[in-house]
Design a protein around this motif. Structure first.
Motif, PDB file in Angstrom:
ATOM      1  N   ILE A 317     -10.431   8.616  39.620  1.00  0.00           N
ATOM      2  CA  ILE A 317     -10.649   9.075  41.218  1.00  0.00           C
ATOM      3  C   ILE A 317     -10.908   9.658  41.518  1.00  0.00           C
ATOM      4  O   ILE A 317     -10.404  10.827  40.696  1.00  0.00           O
ATOM      5  N   GLN A 318     -12.483  10.132  42.299  1.00  0.00           N
ATOM      6  CA  GLN A 318     -12.524  11.669  43.166  1.00  0.00           C
ATOM      7  C   GLN A 318     -11.700  11.715  44.464  1.00  0.00           C
ATOM      8  O   GLN A 318     -12.700  11.303  44.794  1.00  0.00           O
ATOM      9  N   ASP A 319     -11.601  12.954  44.442  1.00  0.00           N
ATOM     10  CA  ASP A 319     -10.836  12.977  45.903  1.00  0.00           C
ATOM     11  C   ASP A 319     -12.349  14.305  46.261  1.00  0.00           C
ATOM     12  O   ASP A 319     -12.760  14.615  46.453  1.00  0.00           O
ATOM     13  N   ILE A 320     -11.778  13.169  47.478  1.00  0.00           N
ATOM     14  CA  ILE A 320     -13.264  13.885  48.101  1.00  0.00           C
ATOM     15  C   ILE A 320     -12.664  13.738  50.190  1.00  0.00           C
ATOM     16  O   ILE A 320     -13.487  14.209  51.039  1.00  0.00           O
ATOM     17  N   ASP A 321     -11.666  14.555  50.354  1.00  0.00           N
ATOM     18  CA  ASP A 321     -10.317  14.063  51.227  1.00  0.00           C
ATOM     19  C   ASP A 321     -11.772  15.743  51.994  1.00  0.00           C
ATOM     20  O   ASP A 321     -11.885  15.225  53.137  1.00  0.00           O
ATOM     21  N   GLU A 322     -11.545  16.995  51.426  1.00  0.00           N
ATOM     22  CA  GLU A 322     -11.969  17.959  52.073  1.00  0.00           C
ATOM     23  C   GLU A 322     -13.011  17.299  52.376  1.00  0.00           C
ATOM     24  O   GLU A 322     -13.418  18.003  53.223  1.00  0.00           O
ATOM     25  N   ILE A 323     -14.206  17.219  51.847  1.00  0.00           N
ATOM     26  CA  ILE A 323     -15.822  17.410  51.820  1.00  0.00           C
ATOM     27  C   ILE A 323     -15.718  16.565  52.662  1.00  0.00           C
ATOM     28  O   ILE A 323     -16.672  16.231  54.008  1.00  0.00           O
ATOM     29  N   LYS A 324     -15.890  14.780  52.502  1.00  0.00           N
ATOM     30  CA  LYS A 324     -15.926  13.777  53.376  1.00  0.00           C
ATOM     31  C   LYS A 324     -15.418  14.471  55.083  1.00  0.00           C
ATOM     32  O   LYS A 324     -16.269  13.836  55.763  1.00  0.00           O
ATOM     33  N   ARG A 325     -14.232  15.043  55.084  1.00  0.00           N
ATOM     34  CA  ARG A 325     -13.498  15.436  56.179  1.00  0.00           C
ATOM     35  C   ARG A 325     -14.458  16.573  57.293  1.00  0.00           C
ATOM     36  O   ARG A 325     -14.622  16.602  58.177  1.00  0.00           O
ATOM     37  N   THR A 326     -15.375  17.334  56.226  1.00  0.00           N
ATOM     38  CA  THR A 326     -15.807  18.382  56.781  1.00  0.00           C
ATOM     39  C   THR A 326     -17.244  17.636  57.121  1.00  0.00           C
ATOM     40  O   THR A 326     -17.767  18.035  58.412  1.00  0.00           O
ATOM     41  N   GLN A 327     -17.847  16.460  56.513  1.00  0.00           N
ATOM     42  CA  GLN A 327     -18.707  15.966  56.362  1.00  0.00           C
ATOM     43  C   GLN A 327     -18.600  15.885  58.356  1.00  0.00           C
ATOM     44  O   GLN A 327     -19.506  15.023  58.576  1.00  0.00           O
ATOM     45  N   ASN A 328     -17.446  14.788  57.955  1.00  0.00           N
ATOM     46  CA  ASN A 328     -17.233  14.281  59.829  1.00  0.00           C
ATOM     47  C   ASN A 328     -17.341  15.273  60.790  1.00  0.00           C
ATOM     48  O   ASN A 328     -17.453  14.718  61.754  1.00  0.00           O
ATOM     49  N   ALA A 329     -16.520  16.438  60.552  1.00  0.00           N
ATOM     50  CA  ALA A 329     -16.571  17.556  61.536  1.00  0.00           C
ATOM     51  C   ALA A 329     -17.818  17.574  61.549  1.00  0.00           C
ATOM     52  O   ALA A 329     -18.431  18.505  63.306  1.00  0.00           O
ATOM     53  N   ILE A 330     -18.649  17.821  60.921  1.00  0.00           N
ATOM     54  CA  ILE A 330     -20.611  18.229  61.087  1.00  0.00           C
ATOM     55  C   ILE A 330     -20.795  17.564  61.417  1.00  0.00           C
ATOM     56  O   ILE A 330     -21.994  17.354  62.570  1.00  0.00           O
TER      57      ILE A 330
END
Length: 546
Positions: A317-330
């Motif tokens: 399980i790879q935690d990509i929450d911060e990256i994903k939320r940043t991508q969504n914001a971008i």
């Protein structure tokens, strides 16, 4: 030896009969002389008959006794000889059987552990010369004194030993592992220990390697910070690491031996994803719902592993929450910028259209140079501005969206590209290969085809193919047009070069460069174009399921 005598020895009845007959012949003259002498003394016929009969019966009894005694002597002797012969033949056969046996055998005296027999297989196993060990005690070098005592102790109680493992070191420092089985037997009239060996060195080495790998896997499994789970082929949680406990917020005791689907961590994932007997290596982006109802973006990687010859799944399980939320914001910001750009482009085009319209109206009033030429130049500049703004609209998403796996054959079937190819034949690659490129890879193919039709003059065939360029792959685009001149080859990818906006091939190069793809023109002038797009290793793959 005379054959008749040999026959008598082999047949005790015949031998005893002839011995008794010989004895009767020897005694008969003496009996006759005694009878004649007795007749001179006794004249009574009855007494003479009685003496003669009694003497005859006595001689006959002596002969019969001799017959019986000899019979039993010969029979006993023959039985002993036969038994000895059987023992000799049995020992020889036993020795031959031991010698020809396909596994190591050693026979030792039960009393003092002296070696009575050892075959060549055992000699090879222990790297010794057989006849040099006969009559000597079992060496502690090969079977330690402690193991010898254990073997004798087991034999004294159970009468046999099975799968007793021993190890020893050869002269070349090679360690040999063997499995010993032993029984107590009668060998040439004395108690002996029959020991058979099986060389298990390869098995022991393999077991040690497996144990080492399992220990190494266990160390890595528990120390890696990423959450890891081992699942059975039924989706049951077999083991989790510390990173998983920390990430999920539940202890191992609450998770192990329970089915993963029961916890509803991944509501968007079909349970078949982690309930397969053999797992496919795959990655799935989803959302995990933690016990405290927090939702996090994660990527799940699952692959098949074997534990004790049984199929299991290793889930990372790879935690990509911060990256994903940043991508969504971008992405949201880009969408807002895109909307702003669209509005701005629309307003600019409207004003440019006003400028062009007024210039055209002025053109009707002003007919003389240089004013007329100035007006035409203003109109031309306005039209160029319109073309550039329209071009930026098409390429506003360049590099914004993440790359994805794409197939050339599928892109070529899209409507906007198919409309360009109404009068052109197309040859597509036979290989089912996917290329990892920017989503605007479609624009690359569109522009290449548009350039062929616009500038190729006589293009009737366009071909796309794959060429191996180990470790890379070449995607080759060709047509049968007039090609590109040698002078223009070095300039075609430069910004501003060309008959229209001068940005087409320049932006093609930039789109491909986003994922490391290099494009060059290798065609022969007059024989059509040949664009080679070198796709680096890792950016292409054979399509799954083909």
């Amino acid at each position: 030896m005379h054959p008749m005598i040999t026959k008598w020895r082999q047949d005790p009845v015949t031998g005893a009969f002839f011995i008794a007959l010989l004895l009767a012949l020897i005694l008969f003259p003496y009996w006759w002389l005694a009878d004649r002498w007795f007749r001179t003394i006794i004249f009574d016929d009855a007494t003479r008959f009685t003496f003669t009969s009694t003497t005859f019966l006595l001689i006959l009894a002596i002969v019969d006794c001799a017959f019986l005694v000899r019979y039993y002597q010969i029979r006993r002797k023959n039985d002993l000889a036969h038994s000895a012969d059987l023992i000799r033949k049995g020992a020889e056969n036993y020795r031959l059987l031991i010698e020809k046996a396909p596994f190591p055998i050693v026979i030792t005296k039960l009393s003092d552990r002296t070696i009575l027999e050892i075959n060549n297989e055992a000699a090879d196993l222990f790297s010794i010369i057989p006849y040099e060990r006969i009559g000597k005690k079992v060496s502690e070098r090969f079977i330690t004194a402690m193991n010898q005592e254990k073997i004798l102790e087991i034999l004294s109680t159970k009468k046999q030993v099975s799968d007793f493992e021993v190890s020893f070191q050869k002269d070349n420092n090679e360690v040999v592992y063997a499995s010993l089985s032993a029984n107590i037997i009668d060998y040439l009239g004395e108690k002996a220990v029959f020991s058979a060996f099986v060389n298990i060195s390869e098995r022991v080495t393999l077991e040690k390697e497996i144990l080492y790998r399992e220990e190494k896997f266990s160390t890595v499994f528990h120390e890696v910070p990423n959450p890891l789970m081992i699942l059975s082929d039924a989706g049951e949680i077999i083991e989790i690491n510390k990173g998983c406990e920390t990430f999920i917020g539940l202890s191992k005791d609450l998770l192990v031996n329970k089915k993963l689907e029961d916890f509803q961590f991944f509501p968007d994932i079909d349970k078949e994803f982690y309930c397969k007997a053999v797992y496919d290596s795959q990655a799935v982006e989803t959302v995990i719902v933690l016990p405290d109802n927090r939702r996090k973006f994660v990527t799940l990687y699952i692959r098949s592993i074997s534990i004790h010859d049984a199929p299991h799944g290793l889930l990372l399980i790879q935690d990509i929450d911060e990256i994903k939320r940043t991508q969504n914001a971008i992405s949201q910001a880009n969408n807002q910028l895109s909307i702003l750009n669209s509005i701005t482009r629309h307003d600019i085009l409207n004003r440019v259209m006003v400028v062009i319209s007024y210039c055209e109206l002025l053109g009707y009033k002003v007919k003389e140079d240089p004013e007329s030429t100035w007006i035409r130049n203003i109109v031309k500049s306005g039209e160029d501005i319109q073309a550039l703004i329209d071009f930026t609209r098409q390429y506003q998403d360049l590099g914004i969206n993440p790359p994805k796996w794409q197939r050339v054959e599928e892109i070529m079937k899209k409507r906007n590209i198919a409309s360009l190819l109404s009068d052109v034949s197309v040859s597509l690659p036979d290989e089912h290969i996917e290329v990892y490129a920017d989503p605007m890879f479609e624009k690359v193919l569109y522009n290449l085809i548009d350039n062929s039709i616009r500038h190729g003059e006589k293009v009737t065939l366009i071909s796309l193919s794959y060429v191996n360029h180990d470790p890379d792959l070449i995607l080759r685009y060709t047509d049968n047009g007039v090609g590109i001149s040698t002078e223009d080859k070095k300039k075609i990818f430069k910004k501003g070069f060309g008959k229209n906006t001068g940005l087409g091939l320049f932006l093609i190069r930039e789109i491909l460069h986003l994922t490391g793809i290099i494009i060059s023109e290798e065609g022969i002038p007059g024989n059509g174009v040949r664009f080679d797009m070198i796709v680096p290793a890792g950016a292409f793959r054979t399509q799954r399921g083909t």
